[in-house]
Design a protein around this motif. Structure first.
Motif, mmCIF file in Angstrom:
data_model
loop_
_atom_site.group_PDB
_atom_site.id
_atom_site.type_symbol
_atom_site.label_atom_id
_atom_site.label_comp_id
_atom_site.label_asym_id
_atom_site.label_seq_id
_atom_site.Cartn_x
_atom_site.Cartn_y
_atom_site.Cartn_z
ATOM 1 N N HIS A 60 0.811 -1.195 -0.003
ATOM 2 C CA HIS A 60 -0.019 0.038 -0.014
ATOM 3 C C HIS A 60 0.926 1.383 -0.196
ATOM 4 C CE1 HIS A 60 -2.400 3.235 1.775
ATOM 5 N NE2 HIS A 60 -3.363 2.772 1.150
ATOM 6 N N LYS A 61 0.356 2.329 -0.777
ATOM 7 C CA LYS A 61 1.172 3.489 -0.910
ATOM 8 C C LYS A 61 0.370 4.643 -0.471
ATOM 9 C CE LYS A 61 4.677 1.429 -3.019
ATOM 10 N NZ LYS A 61 5.817 0.914 -2.208
ATOM 11 N N ILE A 62 0.955 5.623 0.564
ATOM 12 C CA ILE A 62 0.140 6.772 0.877
ATOM 13 C C ILE A 62 0.595 7.710 -0.230
ATOM 14 C CG2 ILE A 62 0.353 8.714 2.661
ATOM 15 C CD1 ILE A 62 0.355 6.647 4.834
ATOM 16 N N THR A 63 -0.404 8.697 -0.731
ATOM 17 C CA THR A 63 -0.171 9.368 -1.603
ATOM 18 C C THR A 63 0.531 10.601 -1.129
ATOM 19 O OG1 THR A 63 -2.138 10.803 -1.287
ATOM 20 C CG2 THR A 63 -2.231 8.774 -2.885
ATOM 21 N N ILE A 83 11.522 11.602 7.461
ATOM 22 C CA ILE A 83 10.832 10.541 6.710
ATOM 23 C C ILE A 83 11.792 9.356 6.236
ATOM 24 C CG2 ILE A 83 9.227 10.323 4.955
ATOM 25 C CD1 ILE A 83 8.317 12.420 6.923
ATOM 26 N N LEU A 84 11.731 8.137 6.715
ATOM 27 C CA LEU A 84 12.605 7.115 6.272
ATOM 28 C C LEU A 84 11.862 6.553 5.171
ATOM 29 C CD1 LEU A 84 13.234 5.919 9.819
ATOM 30 C CD2 LEU A 84 14.770 7.262 8.422
ATOM 31 N N ARG A 85 12.171 6.940 4.001
ATOM 32 C CA ARG A 85 11.655 6.569 2.744
ATOM 33 C C ARG A 85 12.411 5.471 1.926
ATOM 34 N NH1 ARG A 85 7.621 9.684 1.375
ATOM 35 N NH2 ARG A 85 8.694 11.941 2.122
ATOM 36 N N ASP A 86 13.717 5.612 2.071
ATOM 37 C CA ASP A 86 14.576 4.500 1.164
ATOM 38 C C ASP A 86 14.445 3.086 1.681
ATOM 39 O OD1 ASP A 86 16.678 3.206 0.271
ATOM 40 O OD2 ASP A 86 18.219 4.616 0.821
ATOM 41 N N PRO A 87 14.193 2.275 0.959
ATOM 42 C CA PRO A 87 13.491 0.974 1.438
ATOM 43 C C PRO A 87 14.994 0.302 2.122
ATOM 44 C CG PRO A 87 12.668 1.166 -0.853
ATOM 45 C CD PRO A 87 13.776 2.646 -0.441
ATOM 46 N N GLN A 122 7.013 -3.915 10.975
ATOM 47 C CA GLN A 122 6.438 -2.473 10.565
ATOM 48 C C GLN A 122 7.468 -1.262 10.141
ATOM 49 O OE1 GLN A 122 6.337 -4.027 13.473
ATOM 50 N NE2 GLN A 122 5.947 -2.568 15.311
ATOM 51 N N MET A 123 8.742 -1.795 10.326
ATOM 52 C CA MET A 123 9.809 -0.635 9.951
ATOM 53 C C MET A 123 9.825 -0.720 8.326
ATOM 54 S SD MET A 123 12.542 -1.020 12.794
ATOM 55 C CE MET A 123 12.221 -0.133 14.405
ATOM 56 N N THR A 124 9.512 -1.858 7.863
ATOM 57 C CA THR A 124 9.697 -1.859 6.370
ATOM 58 C C THR A 124 8.411 -2.176 5.538
ATOM 59 O OG1 THR A 124 9.886 -4.419 6.543
ATOM 60 C CG2 THR A 124 11.756 -3.144 6.472
ATOM 61 N N ASP A 125 7.318 -2.617 6.286
ATOM 62 C CA ASP A 125 6.097 -2.719 5.621
ATOM 63 C C ASP A 125 5.077 -1.841 5.576
ATOM 64 O OD1 ASP A 125 7.087 -5.315 5.435
ATOM 65 O OD2 ASP A 125 5.878 -6.387 6.610
ATOM 66 N N ALA A 126 5.106 -0.829 6.444
ATOM 67 C CA ALA A 126 4.222 0.223 6.645
ATOM 68 C C ALA A 126 4.551 1.210 5.342
ATOM 69 C CB ALA A 126 4.685 1.107 7.992
ATOM 70 N N SER A 127 3.455 1.795 5.109
ATOM 71 C CA SER A 127 3.525 3.055 4.067
ATOM 72 C C SER A 127 4.223 4.048 4.193
ATOM 73 C CB SER A 127 2.212 3.358 3.569
ATOM 74 O OG SER A 127 1.122 2.405 3.266
ATOM 75 N N LEU A 128 4.317 4.309 5.557
ATOM 76 C CA LEU A 128 5.003 5.862 5.868
ATOM 77 C C LEU A 128 5.818 5.482 7.130
ATOM 78 C CD1 LEU A 128 5.729 8.735 5.129
ATOM 79 C CD2 LEU A 128 3.593 9.254 6.591
ATOM 80 N N ILE A 154 2.790 4.237 9.549
ATOM 81 C CA ILE A 154 1.455 4.568 9.286
ATOM 82 C C ILE A 154 1.368 3.593 8.071
ATOM 83 C CG2 ILE A 154 0.055 6.353 8.572
ATOM 84 C CD1 ILE A 154 0.878 6.989 11.089
ATOM 85 N N GLY A 155 0.285 3.071 7.754
ATOM 86 C CA GLY A 155 -0.134 2.451 6.834
ATOM 87 C C GLY A 155 -1.451 1.528 6.936
#
Length: 201
Positions: free
Chosen positions: A20-23, A50-54, A70-76, A176-177
């Motif tokens: 899932h992606k948050i816009t 914002i920790l965006r880098d996978p 949740q550190m890797t799987d959450a949308s944000l 968040i996700g």
């Protein structure tokens, strides 16, 4: 959903939909709600990483985060930090929209209140983080998302990874996700009568 519903329905979710992606618009809405939280003297100590880098998120999870999914799987994933010295960095900007007499009064109080009180500076920064986090989690619930605040990570190592400035502190992360698994049942609240003290201990 009203505020009370969001408070009672908010849970710490551990399992998120990794696809899932948050816009960008939703992310901005969440963060704009987050910064409506109060801070002492309106200093707004928060800085949101914002920790965006996978790959970065995977490294934190595997090496420093106790393998919390949740550190890797959450949308944000947001790391809450705060500038402990924000009180002395151009403080007039915190009151730029106030009437001049109010701004002058409050700005002139900031330095005497903070100078030489390092413990207070740090406490205020962490208090600000806490209030902003709650805003974020309640806003997420209102928008149909779930959240998980986390402190179970190696603070020193994560600080190195994000190049945390020396006068900043780290607070929790918030994931968040979209949940894919219901959280555990609520473990129970301490009875309210055990938590209230009238006037004095």
């Amino acid at each position: 959903m009203n505020t009370l519903e969001a408070i009672y329905q908010r849970r710490s979710v551990k399992a998120f939909d990794p696809n899932h992606k948050i816009t960008p618009e939703e992310e901005k809405q969440l963060l704009e709600a987050t910064i409506q939280a109060p801070t002492s003297f309106n200093i707004q100590h928060w800085r949101f990483v914002i920790l965006r880098d996978p790959q970065l998120r995977q490294k934190i999870r595997q090496e420093y985060g106790n393998n919390q999914a949740q550190m890797t799987d959450a949308s944000l994933l947001i790391l809450f930090t705060a500038d402990v010295k924000a009180w002395e960095k151009n403080p007039s900007r915190y009151w730029q929209n106030a009437p001049k007499e109010v701004a002058d009064l409050l700005v002139n109080w900031i330095a005497p209140f903070h100078e030489g009180r390092e413990w207070l500076q740090r406490d205020e920064a962490q208090r600000s983080i806490g209030m902003a986090m709650q805003n974020l989690m309640l806003a997420a619930k209102e928008m149909g998302y779930d959240s998980c605040p986390m402190i179970g990570f190696d603070i020193e190592k994560v600080a190195e990874l994000v190049n945390l400035p020396k006068d900043y502190v780290i607070g929790p992360m918030v994931a968040i996700g979209k949940k894919i698994k219901e959280p555990w049942p609520k473990p129970g609240q301490i009875p309210l009568e055990d938590l209230i003290v009238e006037n004095s201990f």
